[in-house]
Write an enzyme that holds these catalytic residues in place. Structure first.
Site, mmCIF file in Angstrom:
data_model
loop_
_atom_site.group_PDB
_atom_site.id
_atom_site.type_symbol
_atom_site.label_atom_id
_atom_site.label_comp_id
_atom_site.label_asym_id
_atom_site.label_seq_id
_atom_site.Cartn_x
_atom_site.Cartn_y
_atom_site.Cartn_z
ATOM 1 N N HIS A 162 -1.493 -11.303 -5.120
ATOM 2 C CA HIS A 162 -0.072 -10.944 -4.815
ATOM 3 C C HIS A 162 0.661 -11.760 -5.824
ATOM 4 O O HIS A 162 1.573 -11.190 -6.368
ATOM 5 C CB HIS A 162 0.287 -10.612 -3.534
ATOM 6 C CG HIS A 162 -0.492 -9.603 -2.865
ATOM 7 N ND1 HIS A 162 -0.265 -8.095 -3.245
ATOM 8 C CD2 HIS A 162 -1.331 -9.573 -1.625
ATOM 9 C CE1 HIS A 162 -0.921 -7.458 -2.500
ATOM 10 N NE2 HIS A 162 -1.529 -8.238 -1.398
ATOM 11 N N HIS B 239 0.733 -1.169 -0.093
ATOM 12 C CA HIS B 239 0.027 0.065 -0.042
ATOM 13 C C HIS B 239 0.909 1.330 -0.126
ATOM 14 O O HIS B 239 0.597 2.038 -0.673
ATOM 15 C CB HIS B 239 -0.927 0.078 1.107
ATOM 16 C CG HIS B 239 -1.648 -1.366 1.280
ATOM 17 N ND1 HIS B 239 -2.172 -1.739 2.605
ATOM 18 C CD2 HIS B 239 -1.954 -2.248 0.512
ATOM 19 C CE1 HIS B 239 -2.865 -3.059 2.194
ATOM 20 N NE2 HIS B 239 -3.057 -3.067 1.177
ATOM 21 N N ASP C 258 -3.284 -2.519 -4.572
ATOM 22 C CA ASP C 258 -2.345 -3.758 -4.446
ATOM 23 C C ASP C 258 -1.388 -4.111 -5.683
ATOM 24 O O ASP C 258 -0.200 -4.151 -5.685
ATOM 25 C CB ASP C 258 -2.839 -5.078 -3.976
ATOM 26 C CG ASP C 258 -3.564 -5.189 -2.569
ATOM 27 O OD1 ASP C 258 -2.823 -4.191 -1.837
ATOM 28 O OD2 ASP C 258 -4.119 -5.978 -2.310
ATOM 29 N N HIS D 77 -9.481 -1.661 -3.920
ATOM 30 C CA HIS D 77 -8.159 -1.867 -3.099
ATOM 31 C C HIS D 77 -7.389 -2.905 -3.856
ATOM 32 O O HIS D 77 -5.958 -3.039 -3.688
ATOM 33 C CB HIS D 77 -8.282 -2.457 -1.800
ATOM 34 C CG HIS D 77 -7.558 -2.967 -0.961
ATOM 35 N ND1 HIS D 77 -6.630 -1.856 -0.384
ATOM 36 C CD2 HIS D 77 -6.754 -4.138 -0.679
ATOM 37 C CE1 HIS D 77 -5.640 -2.310 0.492
ATOM 38 N NE2 HIS D 77 -5.531 -3.684 0.027
HETATM 39 ZN ZN LIG Z 1 -3.790 -5.027 0.057
#
Ligand SMILES: [Zn+2]
Length: 276
Positions: free
Chosen positions: A259, A78, A237, A233
């Protein structure tokens, strides 16, 4: 010629880490041209440096971990997303713990810290990677694609089995304004049924109903900032993880990815650039 940018002065923020729950004081400092984003673990002997580079990603379980010189930092995405979107190329991030403060669970406080410190152009050219071919990571019905594009754009489709989440889509052509308004305020998501398991693994210890968007089986226990906060969000990321290749222009199309996909795509791009 676009020039490299650093902070005009340093700025400090204290809080606790999202996963570790540990107290941390973080100071963002100006960095020299060409040095990039560098974490400094001030709590460890010799104050080891950890560079924000894709090849140093060692774990993507729930958050992004970087390891170098025998030291680690984690949940950096973040903060990195905010620095990237705010155009900061060079910054030293001094921290007395392995994890930056969770702040409000989004990228907004980090972007505001950059605004508070002010920014300064430097006498060095900003090296922007203008994506010149397509890159992709596929895993069944999940994928992540980077295409050439005149701008920095992310289009994300997220699919979640929770009845209140379902399918969410968001598309952003990134600049400072769109980032601050549409992406930066979007927080991490959490599910009550995962909390116990996560805490056993030492994860989510600094999370609460304010710094995460928390759902139980039927309802949202937090106050959402956007109806599609989850997918926004996820874009934060992506920006954080993909900042690890340095500044870029291209179009990322993400479907149900996370991720580990970001990290694989970033490593693919680094390998291609090194082979050129
Ligand atoms: Zn995150």
């Amino acid at each position: 010629m676009e020039k490299q940018v650093t902070l005009a002065t340093e700025v400090t923020y204290s809080g606790i880490g999202l996963h570790s729950g540990k107290d941390v004081t973080m100071t963002l400092q100006p960095g020299k041209p060409g040095t990039g984003i560098v974490f400094v673990r001030t709590d460890l002997p010799g104050q080891p440096e950890i560079h924000a580079r894709a090849e140093l990603v060692t774990s993507t379980l729930k958050a992004t971990t970087l390891s170098e010189n025998g030291a680690q930092v984690f949940t950096v995405e973040h903060l990195l997303g905010a620095l990237f979107a705010m155009g900061v190329d060079n910054c030293r991030i001094r921290m007395d713990a392995p994890e930056p403060p969770v702040t409000d669970g989004s990228g907004l406080v980090f972007a505001q810290l950059v605004q508070k410190a002010g920014r300064k152009e430097q006498e060095a050219e900003k090296k922007i990677y203008v994506v010149d071919k397509s890159f992709s990571v596929y895993d069944g019905d999940k994928f992540l694609i980077m295409l050439p594009y005149d701008g920095t754009r992310v289009s994300f489709t997220s699919v979640n089995v929770h009845p209140l989440l379902g399918t969410q889509y968001y598309d952003v052509l990134l600049d400072e304004e769109t980032f601050l308004k549409e992406i930066a305020p979007a927080r991490t998501i959490g599910f009550m049924h995962e909390v116990e398991q996560m805490r056993k693994m030492g994860l989510g210890l600094g999370g609460n109903l304010e710094n995460a968007l928390v759902y139980d089986d039927t309802k949202c226990l937090s106050v959402p900032r956007f109806p599609d906060e989850l997918v926004r969000h996820k874009i934060l990321d992506v920006l954080g993880d993909m900042s690890l290749i340095g500044p870029w222009k291209g179009h990322i199309i993400a479907v149900k990815s996370g991720h580990s996909y970001n990290s694989q795509l970033a490593k693919q791009i680094i390998a291609y650039r090194e082979g050129k």
